[in-house]
Design an enzyme around this catalytic site. Structure first.
Site, PDB file in Angstrom:
ATOM      1  N   ARG B  14      -2.744 -10.778 -13.013  1.00 57.79           N
ATOM      2  CA  ARG B  14      -3.819 -10.340 -12.117  1.00 57.79           C
ATOM      3  C   ARG B  14      -5.128 -10.171 -12.886  1.00 57.79           C
ATOM      4  O   ARG B  14      -6.209 -10.394 -12.342  1.00 57.79           O
ATOM      5  CB  ARG B  14      -3.460  -9.010 -11.447  1.00 57.79           C
ATOM      6  CG  ARG B  14      -2.294  -9.108 -10.484  1.00 57.79           C
ATOM      7  CD  ARG B  14      -1.965  -7.747  -9.891  1.00 57.79           C
ATOM      8  NE  ARG B  14      -1.582  -6.793 -10.929  1.00 57.79           N
ATOM      9  CZ  ARG B  14      -1.362  -5.500 -10.716  1.00 57.79           C
ATOM     10  NH1 ARG B  14      -1.520  -4.990  -9.505  1.00 57.79           N
ATOM     11  NH2 ARG B  14      -1.001  -4.706 -11.695  1.00 57.79           N
ATOM     12  N   SER B  41      -4.658  -2.799  -6.041  1.00 59.91           N
ATOM     13  CA  SER B  41      -3.488  -3.620  -6.359  1.00 59.91           C
ATOM     14  C   SER B  41      -3.870  -5.080  -6.583  1.00 59.91           C
ATOM     15  O   SER B  41      -3.151  -5.816  -7.237  1.00 59.91           O
ATOM     16  CB  SER B  41      -2.424  -3.486  -5.262  1.00 59.91           C
ATOM     17  OG  SER B  41      -2.963  -3.786  -4.003  1.00 59.91           O
ATOM     18  N   GLU B  62      -3.798  -7.471   8.023  1.00 54.41           N
ATOM     19  CA  GLU B  62      -3.695  -8.754   7.326  1.00 54.41           C
ATOM     20  C   GLU B  62      -4.001  -9.939   8.218  1.00 54.41           C
ATOM     21  O   GLU B  62      -4.540 -10.957   7.764  1.00 54.41           O
ATOM     22  CB  GLU B  62      -2.302  -8.906   6.718  1.00 54.41           C
ATOM     23  CG  GLU B  62      -2.004  -7.915   5.586  1.00 54.41           C
ATOM     24  CD  GLU B  62      -1.750  -6.494   6.053  1.00 54.41           C
ATOM     25  OE1 GLU B  62      -1.448  -6.298   7.252  1.00 54.41           O
ATOM     26  OE2 GLU B  62      -1.851  -5.570   5.230  1.00 54.41           O
ATOM     27  N   PHE B  87       2.681  -9.434   2.574  1.00 58.05           N
ATOM     28  CA  PHE B  87       1.873  -9.116   3.759  1.00 58.05           C
ATOM     29  C   PHE B  87       0.875 -10.236   4.057  1.00 58.05           C
ATOM     30  O   PHE B  87       0.591 -10.538   5.211  1.00 58.05           O
ATOM     31  CB  PHE B  87       1.172  -7.767   3.584  1.00 58.05           C
ATOM     32  CG  PHE B  87       2.120  -6.690   3.099  1.00 58.05           C
ATOM     33  CD1 PHE B  87       3.377  -6.562   3.683  1.00 58.05           C
ATOM     34  CD2 PHE B  87       1.796  -5.859   2.052  1.00 58.05           C
ATOM     35  CE1 PHE B  87       4.280  -5.607   3.232  1.00 58.05           C
ATOM     36  CE2 PHE B  87       2.695  -4.904   1.595  1.00 58.05           C
ATOM     37  CZ  PHE B  87       3.943  -4.779   2.187  1.00 58.05           C
ATOM     38  N   ARG B 171       2.692  -9.472 -10.995  1.00 54.83           N
ATOM     39  CA  ARG B 171       2.119  -8.398 -11.784  1.00 54.83           C
ATOM     40  C   ARG B 171       3.017  -8.110 -12.986  1.00 54.83           C
ATOM     41  O   ARG B 171       2.690  -7.284 -13.829  1.00 54.83           O
ATOM     42  CB  ARG B 171       1.933  -7.133 -10.960  1.00 54.83           C
ATOM     43  CG  ARG B 171       3.239  -6.534 -10.434  1.00 54.83           C
ATOM     44  CD  ARG B 171       3.052  -5.085 -10.035  1.00 54.83           C
ATOM     45  NE  ARG B 171       2.206  -4.950  -8.870  1.00 54.83           N
ATOM     46  CZ  ARG B 171       1.598  -3.814  -8.520  1.00 54.83           C
ATOM     47  NH1 ARG B 171       1.748  -2.731  -9.254  1.00 54.83           N
ATOM     48  NH2 ARG B 171       0.867  -3.744  -7.441  1.00 54.83           N
TER      49      ARG B 171
HETATM   50  C1  LIG Z   1       1.379  -4.555   6.126  1.00 50.50           C
HETATM   51  C2  LIG Z   1       1.105  -3.742   4.921  1.00 50.50           C
HETATM   52  N1  LIG Z   1      -0.073  -3.873   4.272  1.00 50.50           N
HETATM   53  C3  LIG Z   1      -0.319  -3.154   3.157  1.00 50.50           C
HETATM   54  C4  LIG Z   1       0.611  -2.276   2.680  1.00 50.50           C
HETATM   55  C5  LIG Z   1       0.351  -1.519   1.390  1.00 50.50           C
HETATM   56  N2  LIG Z   1       0.168  -0.070   1.622  1.00 50.50           N
HETATM   57  C6  LIG Z   1       1.187   0.803   1.450  1.00 50.50           C
HETATM   58  S1  LIG Z   1       0.757   2.373   1.842  1.00 50.50           S
HETATM   59  C7  LIG Z   1      -0.831   1.906   2.215  1.00 50.50           C
HETATM   60  C8  LIG Z   1      -1.831   2.924   2.674  1.00 50.50           C
HETATM   61  C9  LIG Z   1      -1.341   3.639   3.878  1.00 50.50           C
HETATM   62  O1  LIG Z   1      -2.245   4.608   4.291  1.00 50.50           O
HETATM   63  P1  LIG Z   1      -1.853   5.588   5.457  1.00 50.50           P
HETATM   64  O2  LIG Z   1      -1.256   4.835   6.577  1.00 50.50           O
HETATM   65  O3  LIG Z   1      -3.031   6.411   5.772  1.00 50.50           O
HETATM   66  O4  LIG Z   1      -0.660   6.433   4.819  1.00 50.50           O
HETATM   67  P2  LIG Z   1      -0.708   7.829   4.028  1.00 50.50           P
HETATM   68  O5  LIG Z   1      -2.117   8.221   3.824  1.00 50.50           O
HETATM   69  O6  LIG Z   1       0.005   8.784   4.890  1.00 50.50           O
HETATM   70  O7  LIG Z   1       0.024   7.578   2.748  1.00 50.50           O
HETATM   71  C10 LIG Z   1      -0.995   0.536   2.041  1.00 50.50           C
HETATM   72  C11 LIG Z   1      -2.232  -0.208   2.263  1.00 50.50           C
HETATM   73  C12 LIG Z   1       1.840  -2.179   3.377  1.00 50.50           C
HETATM   74  N3  LIG Z   1       2.821  -1.364   2.969  1.00 50.50           N
HETATM   75  N4  LIG Z   1       2.049  -2.893   4.502  1.00 50.50           N
END
Ligand SMILES: Cc1ncc(C[n+]2csc(CCOP(=O)(O)OP(=O)(O)O)c2C)c(N)n1
Ligand SMILES: [Mg+2]
Lengths: 277, 319
Positions: B14, B41, B62, B87, B171
């Site tokens: 990356r 990431s 996405e 994703f 990664r």
């Molecule tokens: C479709 C998808 N895109 C990206 C991610 C990567 N990802 C994991 S957690 C997260 C942030 C989530 O934020 P939120 O829904 O506010 O959860 P919290 O703050 O409660 O952890 C992301 C972008 C994923 N798991 N699934």
């Protein structure tokens, strides 16, 4: 169960979660601390579930759509007796059932596999619709992250739930204002959520997502509304209960070092004393 | 894996991706990066600092991300759409098909942390179907670089190339393999080691494991040709036919399901043009158990020893 007892359980869940993250060397601790009170209220006060019969057709359903907080669900399922408490120490270890996102094929009590965001609510709509078709009275709960609400699939499901008049469905939004890399406000600010859900035909209630009395009331059957799905917008704090993690985006996915672990545990233990009988 | 690898010699591709992208973006103001709450990431923090208005973070969305990428390309921009590979490819597959491939939009799809890089986070976060999915779409080259040198070369190529492509990055740390002056050529594999008893074909994080396996075979008096085949589409049919005729046995290794990926693409050529004994190593059509990325590769028979053992069996089959 009394709110006081629920708070004591939630505190214990946070300590176990912290411990397992520290041991495993990974975990989404911020979002786990944020959702713990909601899970505790559901599993220890509201939902009808039985660890001896995890697939009882009449059980209430709970979908943790923000699957990255799997560990918070595992500690609750262990406390309920769905999985052995000792198993929590296998979290993320080779061949463990407890990987970083919940797996319904392996772990009793998990209803559907989550991890990719934006999947839980559509599945929950299907569950609630099935209960209606079956003429059954069980309820469906689904917890989503607020960042997760940026996924379009959620809004498709929100429209469907209103159209189907799913008053047996409760969506809880863990509204901690943070997503993975930044604040929602700096990324894709979907707040305010309440007017949007209202406009889509849902009954909406905003609460303090760390206040047990408010949570229990908002998810109770008495506060549902005939013919309308319900959305509870829970104002929460990412990293709740641990001062240096609170509302700090750095703790979305991070492991405390030894000193941080000791400090965090101390804070949670001090809070636990308040709930001692 | 009991390979004597010093962590200091292992590099996260990356970093090569983003440093190359930043250098290209400094010279070409049309280059934009599109992401899904994945600035960290995807290692786009530096890009954001240097070109704040050209970092387009659509949030956790996405399908929208890929659609927006296609629109940006239509408007004359050169978008690098970056997200965790499961994703990007899984969630937005129809956008990739209709908006990017079918529309021939000049969108560079960059799948980050592909394969099983997310290890213990489990199969939802593994991207071991992306070769198959994207390879099925006309006009989208599928490229899995083996090290940071090939990553940088492929990014430069992608920026020059008029049309979509899919760069599949990991990664997981890998050593330097290709020469520093390596120039990426679409559909061209590289002979990393010469040999006559069998050909090992690999890409991505498997290439250095295949090389280590070839060394183990050498200790047993056998010589393996090692082909680094970053392009799963277009596939280097010429090199495959040559390998079949020179070594009469082919073993493929990939961080992907064995259904539809590199091994399948190689097998298609072998079956059509030069039938010889062949075996495909990869994820054998299961959702992986809980383990780290490297441990999973070992468990699925792709440690250097595992690869060497499969090679020995195949050489036996030649009779
Ligand atoms: C479709 C998808 N895109 C990206 C991610 C990567 N990802 C994991 S957690 C997260 C942030 C989530 O934020 P939120 O829904 O506010 O959860 P919290 O703050 O409660 O952890 C992301 C972008 C994923 N798991 N699934
Ligand atoms: Mg959040």
């Amino acid at each position: 169960m009394e709110a006081h007892d629920l708070r004591a359980i939630a505190n214990r869940m946070r300590r176990r979660d912290l411990h397992a993250v520290y041991e495993a060397g990974a975990g989404h601790i911020g979002g786990e601390m944020s959702v713990t009170d909601l899970l505790t209220a559901l599993y220890f006060h509201i939902m009808n579930v039985n660890p001896l019969e995890p697939r009882d057709p009449n059980r209430d359903r709970m979908v943790l759509s923000k699957g990255h907080a799997a560990l918070a669900l595992y500690v609750v399922l262990a406390e309920k007796g769905f999985i052995p408490k000792e198993e929590l120490s296998t979290f993320l270890k080779p061949h463990s059932r407890l990987n970083g996102h919940p797996n319904c094929v392996k772990v009793p009590g998990v209803e559907t596999n989550t991890g990719p965001l934006g999947h839980g609510l559509p599945v929950a709509v299907g569950m609630a619709k099935a209960a209606k078709l079956n003429g059954q009275r069980w309820r469906t709960f689904v917890i989503v992250g607020d960042g997760e609400m940026q996924e379009g699939s959620n809004w498709e499901a929100i429209m469907a739930a209103a159209q189907f008049e799913l008053d047996n469905l409760t969506l809880i939004i863990d509204h901690n204002g943070l997503q993975q890399g930044a604040r929602l406000a700096e990324t894709n600010n979907i707040a305010p959520l309440a007017p949007k859900l209202n406009a889509f035909g849902w009954k909406v209630e905003e609460i303090d997502g760390h206040d047990m009395d408010q949570i229990c009331k908002a998810v109770s059957v008495e506060t549902t509304s005939k013919g309308k799905p319900k959305c509870v917008i829970a104002q929460t704090t990412k990293g709740q209960g641990i001062s240096f993690m609170s509302d700090n985006v750095a703790w979305h996915h991070k492991v405390p070092n030894h000193e941080q672990f000791e400090q965090a545990m101390k804070e949670l233990e001090e809070a636990a004393n308040e709930y001692a009988p | 894996m009991n390979m004597p690898l010093d962590p200091a010699d292992l590099h996260d591709c990356r970093d090569a991706f983003t440093s190359t992208l930043e250098a290209l973006a400094a010279a070409n103001s049309d280059i934009v990066a599109v992401c899904n709450d994945s600035v960290g990431s995807s290692k786009l923090g530096g890009f954001r600092e240097k070109f704040p208005s050209r970092l387009i973070n659509v949030g956790i969305a996405e399908q929208n991300m890929v659609g927006v990428g296609a629109g940006l390309a239509n408007g004359g921009k050169l978008p690098f759409v970056c997200a965790a590979s499961p994703f990007l490819t899984g969630r937005a597959l129809e956008q990739i098909k209709a908006d990017v491939a079918y529309s021939q939009a000049n969108v560079k799809l960059v799948g980050i942390s592909s394969g099983m890089a997310y290890g213990e986070l489990g199969p939802t976060h593994h991207s071991i179907e992306d070769f198959a999915w994207i390879r099925a779409l006309p006009g989208v080259p599928v490229i899995a670089p083996a090290d940071r040198i090939e990553t940088a070369a492929a990014v430069r190529w992608a920026a020059d190339h008029d049309g979509p492509c899919f760069l599949r990055l990991s990664r997981v740390g890998v050593p330097d393999i290709l020469p520093h002056d390596h120039v990426f050529e679409l559909g061209k594999s590289n002979v990393l080691m010469e040999g006559g008893d069998i050909t090992l074909i690999a890409n991505g994080v498997l290439t250095h494991r295949a090389l280590a396996a070839a060394t183990l075979l050498e200790d047993r008096g056998l010589s393996a040709r090692v082909l680094n085949m970053a392009c799963v589409r277009p596939i280097d049919a010429e090199a495959i036919v040559q390998a079949a005729s020179d070594t009469a046995a082919i073993l493929t290794c990939e961080e992907h399901t064995i259904f539809g990926g590199l091994g399948s693409a190689v097998a298609e050529v072998v079956v059509d043009e030069c039938p010889v004994p062949m075996k495909r190593l990869g994820v054998p059509g299961v959702f992986a158990h809980t383990a780290s990325a490297n441990r999973l590769l070992d468990d699925f028979g792709m440690s250097p020893e595992g690869i060497a053992n499969s090679a020995l069996e195949l050489i036996d089959r030649k009779g």
